[in-house]
Motif scaffolding. Structure first.
Motif, short mmCIF file in Angstrom:
data_model
loop_
_atom_site.label_atom_id
_atom_site.label_comp_id
_atom_site.label_asym_id
_atom_site.label_seq_id
_atom_site.Cartn_x
_atom_site.Cartn_y
_atom_site.Cartn_z
N ALA A 147 0.88 -1.09 0.71
CA ALA A 147 -0.17 0.04 0.28
C ALA A 147 0.74 0.98 0.22
O ALA A 147 -0.11 2.35 -0.07
CB ALA A 147 -0.17 0.29 0.68
N SER A 148 2.31 1.06 0.06
CA SER A 148 3.41 2.13 0.71
C SER A 148 3.44 2.35 -1.34
O SER A 148 3.34 1.51 -2.12
CB SER A 148 4.09 2.35 1.13
OG SER A 148 3.91 2.46 2.75
N ASP A 149 4.23 4.38 -0.94
CA ASP A 149 4.83 4.29 -2.28
C ASP A 149 6.57 4.56 -1.97
O ASP A 149 7.14 4.72 -3.22
CB ASP A 149 4.51 6.07 -2.58
CG ASP A 149 3.11 5.67 -2.61
OD1 ASP A 149 2.72 5.26 -3.74
OD2 ASP A 149 2.10 7.01 -2.00
N ILE A 150 7.17 4.87 -0.73
CA ILE A 150 8.86 4.42 -0.26
C ILE A 150 8.69 4.12 0.43
O ILE A 150 7.95 4.01 1.63
CB ILE A 150 9.11 6.06 0.05
CG1 ILE A 150 8.53 7.02 -1.41
CG2 ILE A 150 10.59 6.35 -0.18
CD1 ILE A 150 8.41 8.52 -1.37
N PHE A 151 9.73 3.39 0.73
CA PHE A 151 10.07 2.63 1.70
C PHE A 151 11.57 3.28 2.54
O PHE A 151 12.19 3.68 1.45
CB PHE A 151 10.71 0.87 1.46
CG PHE A 151 11.33 1.04 2.83
CD1 PHE A 151 10.66 -0.26 4.02
CD2 PHE A 151 12.50 0.49 3.13
CE1 PHE A 151 11.02 -0.66 5.14
CE2 PHE A 151 13.13 -0.72 4.39
CZ PHE A 151 12.60 -0.37 5.47
N ALA A 152 11.95 3.82 3.97
CA ALA A 152 13.05 3.77 4.54
C ALA A 152 13.29 3.91 5.47
O ALA A 152 12.59 3.77 6.87
CB ALA A 152 12.60 5.71 4.39
N THR A 192 8.80 -5.96 -3.74
CA THR A 192 6.85 -5.48 -3.86
C THR A 192 7.21 -4.26 -5.41
O THR A 192 6.02 -3.43 -5.13
CB THR A 192 6.92 -4.97 -2.79
OG1 THR A 192 7.32 -3.52 -2.44
CG2 THR A 192 7.26 -6.69 -1.75
N GLY A 193 8.75 -3.48 -5.24
CA GLY A 193 8.51 -2.60 -6.36
C GLY A 193 8.77 -1.46 -5.70
O GLY A 193 7.95 -0.33 -6.10
N LEU A 194 8.87 -0.83 -4.44
CA LEU A 194 8.95 0.05 -3.63
C LEU A 194 10.09 0.97 -3.86
O LEU A 194 11.30 0.08 -3.79
CB LEU A 194 8.96 0.10 -2.51
CG LEU A 194 7.45 -0.43 -1.61
CD1 LEU A 194 7.26 -0.42 -0.53
CD2 LEU A 194 6.46 1.18 -2.03
N PRO A 195 10.37 2.15 -4.38
CA PRO A 195 11.84 2.07 -4.42
C PRO A 195 12.47 2.65 -2.74
O PRO A 195 11.24 3.30 -1.56
CB PRO A 195 11.91 3.78 -4.85
CG PRO A 195 10.46 4.13 -4.78
CD PRO A 195 9.48 2.80 -4.46
N VAL A 196 14.03 2.91 -2.27
CA VAL A 196 13.87 2.48 -1.08
C VAL A 196 15.15 4.19 -0.70
O VAL A 196 15.31 4.11 -1.17
CB VAL A 196 14.88 1.11 -0.62
CG1 VAL A 196 13.72 0.25 -0.78
CG2 VAL A 196 16.33 0.88 -1.61
N ASP A 246 20.88 5.13 -6.33
CA ASP A 246 20.79 6.15 -7.31
C ASP A 246 20.13 5.01 -8.48
O ASP A 246 19.89 5.66 -9.97
CB ASP A 246 22.23 6.49 -8.25
CG ASP A 246 22.81 7.54 -7.09
OD1 ASP A 246 21.93 8.04 -6.37
OD2 ASP A 246 23.60 7.98 -7.29
N THR A 247 19.87 3.68 -8.45
CA THR A 247 19.18 2.28 -9.13
C THR A 247 17.76 2.29 -9.10
O THR A 247 16.74 2.21 -9.26
CB THR A 247 19.75 1.76 -9.49
OG1 THR A 247 21.46 2.61 -9.83
CG2 THR A 247 19.05 1.02 -11.26
N THR A 248 18.35 1.95 -7.44
CA THR A 248 17.07 1.31 -6.77
C THR A 248 16.46 2.21 -5.66
O THR A 248 15.31 1.96 -4.43
CB THR A 248 16.80 -0.39 -6.64
OG1 THR A 248 18.04 -0.51 -5.36
CG2 THR A 248 17.95 -1.18 -7.33
N GLY A 249 17.24 3.17 -5.21
CA GLY A 249 16.79 3.32 -4.37
C GLY A 249 18.07 4.60 -3.50
O GLY A 249 19.29 5.48 -5.10
#
Length: 354
Positions: free
Chosen positions: A248-253, A277-281, A296-299
């Protein structure tokens, strides 16, 4: 482990055994140990401990050895280096694989010194770690390079599936962070960064999953910053809830730090699950985190404790939907290529056979 996880292990046909643990009550624990020594007089020599290891640790190791020998165990896989060190000190001499997790190599050595594993590394045992960071750390502690094998922790990709967010429409950016509420996870810096991003006029919500000793401190911080509508401490949650929250989220941090105790993120499995799950980190450049993502590629990788950099990373993703999606897709591919649990299990099987 949760009861559900233990049930899953039982359903695989794996035999679980328990040799007992000392009581958490100091007086009862002393009675237990004295009773054990009376029945096994040879253990009296461990009354004052041995080397860096305490009495309770040596007696625990002796109980382990007694159990293993009585069941004619010929090969073992031990989790945590200090547990293996107890066994080495007590004289266990069968083929052994040791998996290190971080507490053993970083936190324990801070309080007891880097020399505590000298005897362990003299054994011809094999040691596994989840990152190059940990591989270097073990060599610093005295392990021979040929003893240490890098086997990253893998995840079950059937549980953490890619979520297509390309058609999702929302006004509020949803961040999620997963980690114990303690110093090492750096939640306080993330909360401060959310405050900065909110002041830029960006509508966002941060959900933090996890429990721990820093809860009251974090609750106070949220109240003082006026972030009650923007930050929620959700406590400990079951795996299914965590997966739903990631979806349900857009970004993981997770903006961790090196704790005063020496604890640090040695691999960062939470980053791997989020990327699957496809989240940028967004992560801090500590420990093995940089190996669990592609900066700079996945997060976006930031300096630890740099609130402004964390805020900038959040704002960058919030303002650039296409970048979020691109990094999310790349992260999913990255995890499937490098962190599949089947690959991990195959690596362990080869190690056992060797």
């Amino acid at each position: 482990m949760t009861s559900d996880e233990l049930d899953a292990i039982d359903n695989l046909g794996v035999q679980r055994n328990y040799w007992g643990a000392w009581s958490s009550n100091r007086f009862k624990r002393l009675i237990q140990m004295v009773g054990y020594m009376l029945f096994t007089p040879a253990t009296i020599r461990y009354w004052n401990g041995q080397g860096p290891w305490a009495r309770s640790e040596m007696l625990e190791a002796r109980r382990m050895c007694d159990y293993l020998k009585s069941n004619e165990v010929k090969k073992i896989h031990v989790h945590f280096g200090h547990t293996a060190a107890f066994l080495a000190a007590i004289g266990w001499d069968k083929p052994t694989v040791v998996t290190w997790h971080g507490y053993d190599a970083n936190m324990l050595t801070t309080s007891r010194g880097d020399a505590i594993y000298r005897e362990l590394f003299e054994r011809d045992w094999k040691h596994t770690v989840g990152s190059s960071f940990m591989q270097r750390r073990l060599i610093e502690l005295g392990a021979r390079k040929e003893q240490v094998f890098k086997i990253p922790m893998g995840i079950d990709l059937s549980c953490f599936q890619f979520v297509d967010r390309s058609s999702r429409v929302q006004n509020t950016i949803k961040l999620v962070s997963i980690g114990r509420l303690d110093e090492m996870k750096g939640h306080s810096y993330l909360i401060d960064a959310v405050c900065e991003v909110k002041n830029l006029g960006i509508d966002l919500k941060l959900n933090i999953i996890g429990e721990g000793p820093a809860r009251k401190e974090l609750e106070s911080q949220i109240q003082k910053k006026g972030l009650e509508e923007n930050v929620a401490l959700l406590g400990s949650r079951p795996p299914s809830y965590v997966r739903d929250e990631l979806a349900a989220s857009d970004i993981f941090a997770l903006t961790g730090v090196v704790a005063l105790s020496g604890r640090v993120e040695t691999q960062g499995v939470a980053f791997i699950e989020a990327q699957a799950t496809g989240l940028p980190v967004i992560g801090s450049d500590v420990g093995g985190v940089s190996e669990s993502m592609l900066p700079d590629t996945t997060g976006i990788l930031v300096k630890p404790k740099d609130v402004s950099a964390i805020a900038e990373a959040i704002a960058t993703y919030a303002d650039n939907r296409e970048l979020r999606l691109a990094h999310g897709r790349a992260g999913s591919d990255f995890v499937r290529d490098r962190f599949n649990i089947d690959t991990m299990l195959e690596s362990f099987e080869k190690l056992y056979q060797s």
